[in-house]
Design an enzyme around this catalytic site. Structure first.
Site, PDB file in Angstrom:
ATOM      1  N   ASP A 348       0.867  -1.171   0.000  1.00 11.86           N
ATOM      2  CA  ASP A 348       0.000   0.000   0.000  1.00 11.86           C
ATOM      3  C   ASP A 348       0.912   1.233   0.000  1.00 11.86           C
ATOM      4  OD1 ASP A 348      -2.311   1.603   0.370  1.00 11.86           O
ATOM      5  OD2 ASP A 348      -1.903   1.671   2.510  1.00 11.86           O
ATOM      6  N   ASP A 539      -1.656  -1.023   6.023  1.00 14.39           N
ATOM      7  CA  ASP A 539      -1.921  -0.543   7.383  1.00 14.39           C
ATOM      8  C   ASP A 539      -3.380  -0.173   7.633  1.00 14.39           C
ATOM      9  OD1 ASP A 539      -1.609   2.995   7.460  1.00 14.39           O
ATOM     10  OD2 ASP A 539      -1.738   1.771   5.668  1.00 14.39           O
ATOM     11  N   ASP A 543      -7.142  -2.466   3.822  1.00 14.76           N
ATOM     12  CA  ASP A 543      -6.109  -3.422   3.402  1.00 14.76           C
ATOM     13  C   ASP A 543      -6.358  -4.827   3.951  1.00 14.76           C
ATOM     14  OD1 ASP A 543      -4.642  -1.509   1.983  1.00 14.76           O
ATOM     15  OD2 ASP A 543      -3.583  -0.857   3.778  1.00 14.76           O
TER      16      ASP A 543
END
Length: 645
Positions: A348, A539, A543
């Protein structure tokens, strides 16, 4: 010695409650553990000297009694365990093999060798215990950072109580030099903390008013006041301890294989030993039962699978301990194995490769009631943990009463929707406006920086531009991964221009922007379909689905949401991308050590087994093949604690 490995990680809860008691008595009990081996060793040495000097008083009866007395301190506990195992139906374990071999040695008059086998076996056990304590050291250190008292403000008085008795919303005080006992928000203006217990980093960190403080941090400089927002059992530190201590319950494939192998291998070895004793009667001239029984006993001592059964779980446990020293938490030994096979790391952007410390750069509000719009936006954002939301709250500083917020909904990958007083307020990305079919200007798509759009009562009301910063070690982390021939991919819900800029800076060849959680899942599945072994690093709550789908899910534990941390297989406590590389290196080092131990044990044992069956190895070589190899394997396993990563 082997059976201890199965009990190393039992009774975690009692460890939580009684670790202080353990530390108080630990040093006192050390000499008691070695005392039986010491007595046995001295008596064995005296016996061997008496044998060599051929002393007249050392008759065969006295010789037998002397060696029996030398045998009992180390032999009796093993025979007792063998008897208990037989009662449970587990006949063919190492206690049975050692007991049978040494009692057999006494039966044919090889007293010194019988005592020596059991003595070195016991010494091996003591070494194993010391190795396990060393491997568990970093976890014990974590246990030690959980304070058992805290100063809480009640009725204008400061009371010292157990952290378990402090409720959410109460205020606690932490003096300089004290450990923080509970998670909370800092009320004091500024303070510096040692965060090593949580992150593995020795560099002190300064926190400002309103920032999150975690249990286990050590206040370095001034009296601090903190408002508690988490009960003791739910603090990040408590969850870390639970994760690390439960990690060993998930065995690696290698461990599972060796455990199954030992259960099949030991009965086969016993059958071969019986064959070595009796079959030569039919084929060998001048057959002497005593000679072939001795060979069979040597065979039994050599064959004990201790080196494998002990050192392999100890190797994995050492890897988990070494990782926790670096602020990396593996939830199971199996994930150490899988991480060595990873050839694609998908990340990410926000909070993973960038700091997630957004700062508001520009505010554009449609109409004249700018302050009212911002106040309601900030109130809505105050209910989210997203870094962008926190930045807006910090910039606006909400002044409205929370009671006017009657509805709140977080739409993953889109933004927030809420009812404030009489207004329906929406804050999020362009996907949110599209979802609710709210018209907006095309110029919004041209803004390159990260931004959120605002809608009031289903009408476009403006936008807020924010800037993020790439983490200091992100570039090096990507370079290191690529040197390891690991494919790097970035998946983000952010704008294409922002994602492209970050990808170019970090030299990430494949980067995808404006992705909803389900599209991230599709991209990750695409990599798996191309036979990549994928680790995903993220995080946010959005996700969690991709973390769950990946072969190894890695969560940034400092800023990460509870959902992503809960779903992940590995948690990085200090949010540094470079720890991804460290985790892979630790996993590979652990695997190397485990396979070194397997190779060492097999090569030495097979060689000495052949020599023993042929009558070319005696009981002393058997002792080396069993206990010696086990000790070497254990010493090799604890090496990982001292390695640099």
């Amino acid at each position: 010695m082997c059976n201890q490995h199965s009990t190393i990680h039992q009774h975690h809860e009692s460890e939580h409650e009684e670790h202080h008691h353990e530390h108080q008595h630990h040093d006192d009990s050390n000499w008691q553990e070695f005392f039986p081996a010491l007595i046995s060793g001295i008596l064995l040495l005296l016996g061997i000297i008496s044998d060599n000097l051929k002393l007249s008083f050392f008759t065969s009866e006295i010789r037998f009694i002397g060696y029996l007395i030398a045998y009992l301190p180390v032999g009796f506990p093993v025979l007792k365990n063998a008897f208990k195992s037989i009662q449970k139906g587990d006949i063919f374990d190492e206690f049975f093999l050692m007991g049978l071999a040494t009692v057999g040695a006494f039966g044919i008059g090889e007293y010194p060798e019988g005592v020596a086998v059991m003595l070195f076996y016991t010494i091996g056990e003591l070494f194993q215990g010391a190795a396990v304590k060393r491997a568990k050291g970093s976890i014990k250190a974590l246990l030690d950072v959980r304070p058992d008292k805290v100063s809480v403000k009640r009725d204008e008085k400061i009371l010292v109580v157990n952290p378990v008795k402090v409720a959410i919303g109460e205020f606690i005080q932490v003096k300089a030099g004290e450990k923080v006992a509970l998670d909370g928000i800092q009320i004091s203006d500024s303070a510096t903390y040692n965060t090593a217990a949580l992150t593995g980093e020795s560099m002190p960190e300064t926190k400002q008013k309103g920032e999150m403080i975690l249990a286990g941090m050590i206040n370095l400089d001034t009296l601090v006041e903190i408002q508690v927002n988490t009960v003791f059992k739910d603090t990040k530190l408590s969850k870390i301890l639970e994760m690390v201590q439960n990690a060993t319950a998930r065995k690696s494939q290698t461990q599972l294989f060796i455990s199954k192998f030992a259960k099949i291998y030991t009965p086969i070895v016993f059958a071969l030993a019986v064959s070595i004793t009796f079959l030569p009667y039919f084929f060998v001239e001048n057959y002497l039962f005593q000679d072939w029984l001795y060979r069979a006993l040597v065979f039994l001592v050599i064959s004990c699978p201790c080196a494998l059964v002990v050192s392999i779980p100890l190797g994995y446990f050492g890897g988990i301990g070494a990782a926790s020293q670096h602020g990396i938490l593996f939830k199971g030994a199996n994930f150490l194995d899988v991480l060595t096979q990873v050839n694609a790391v998908v990340m990410d952007k926000t909070g993973t490769l960038t700091k997630g410390n957004f700062k508001v750069q520009q505010v554009e509000i449609v109409g004249e009631n700018k302050q009212e719009v911002l106040a309601k936006v900030a109130l809505l954002e105050s209910k989210s943990n997203h870094p962008v939301a926190k930045a807006i709250v910090e910039f606006v500083k909400p002044t409205l009463n929370e009671s006017i917020l009657s509805e709140f909904k977080e739409i993953s990958g889109h933004g927030l929707v809420g009812k404030i007083a009489e207004d329906e307020v929406m804050v999020g990305n362009l996907q949110l406006l599209k979802k609710y079919q709210i018209p907006f200007s095309d110029t919004l798509s041209e803004i390159e920086e990260s931004h959120v759009v605002i809608a009031f009562n289903r009408e476009y009301a403006g936008y807020i531009v924010l800037a993020d910063e790439i983490k200091a070690d992100a570039q090096q982390a990507i370079a290191d991964l690529q040197k390891m021939n690991i494919k790097t991919v970035m998946l983000s819900g952010d704008k294409k221009a922002v994602v492209a800029k970050v990808a170019k800076t970090l030299n990430i060849k494949e980067a995808f922007a404006e992705l909803l959680p389900e599209i991230k899942v599709e991209h990750l599945q695409g990599l798996k379909d191309r036979h990549f072994k994928v680790a995903f690093v993220g995080d946010g709550i959005n996700d969690a689905p991709v973390i769950a789908l990946s072969d190894v899910g890695i969560a940034m534990g400092g800023m990460g949401s509870d959902a992503s941390i809960e779903t992940a297989d590995v948690v990085i406590q200090n949010d540094q991308p470079s720890k991804i590389v460290t985790a892979i290196r630790i996993a590979k080092a652990t695997k190397n050590i485990v396979w070194q131990n397997i190779a060492l044990a097999f090569v030495v044992k097979v060689l000495v087994l052949i020599l023993g069956a042929g009558g070319l190895a005696n009981m002393w070589e058997a002792v080396f093949a069993d206990v010696g190899v086990a000790l070497l394997a254990i010493l090799n396993a604890v090496r990982i604690q001292r390695m640099k990563f």
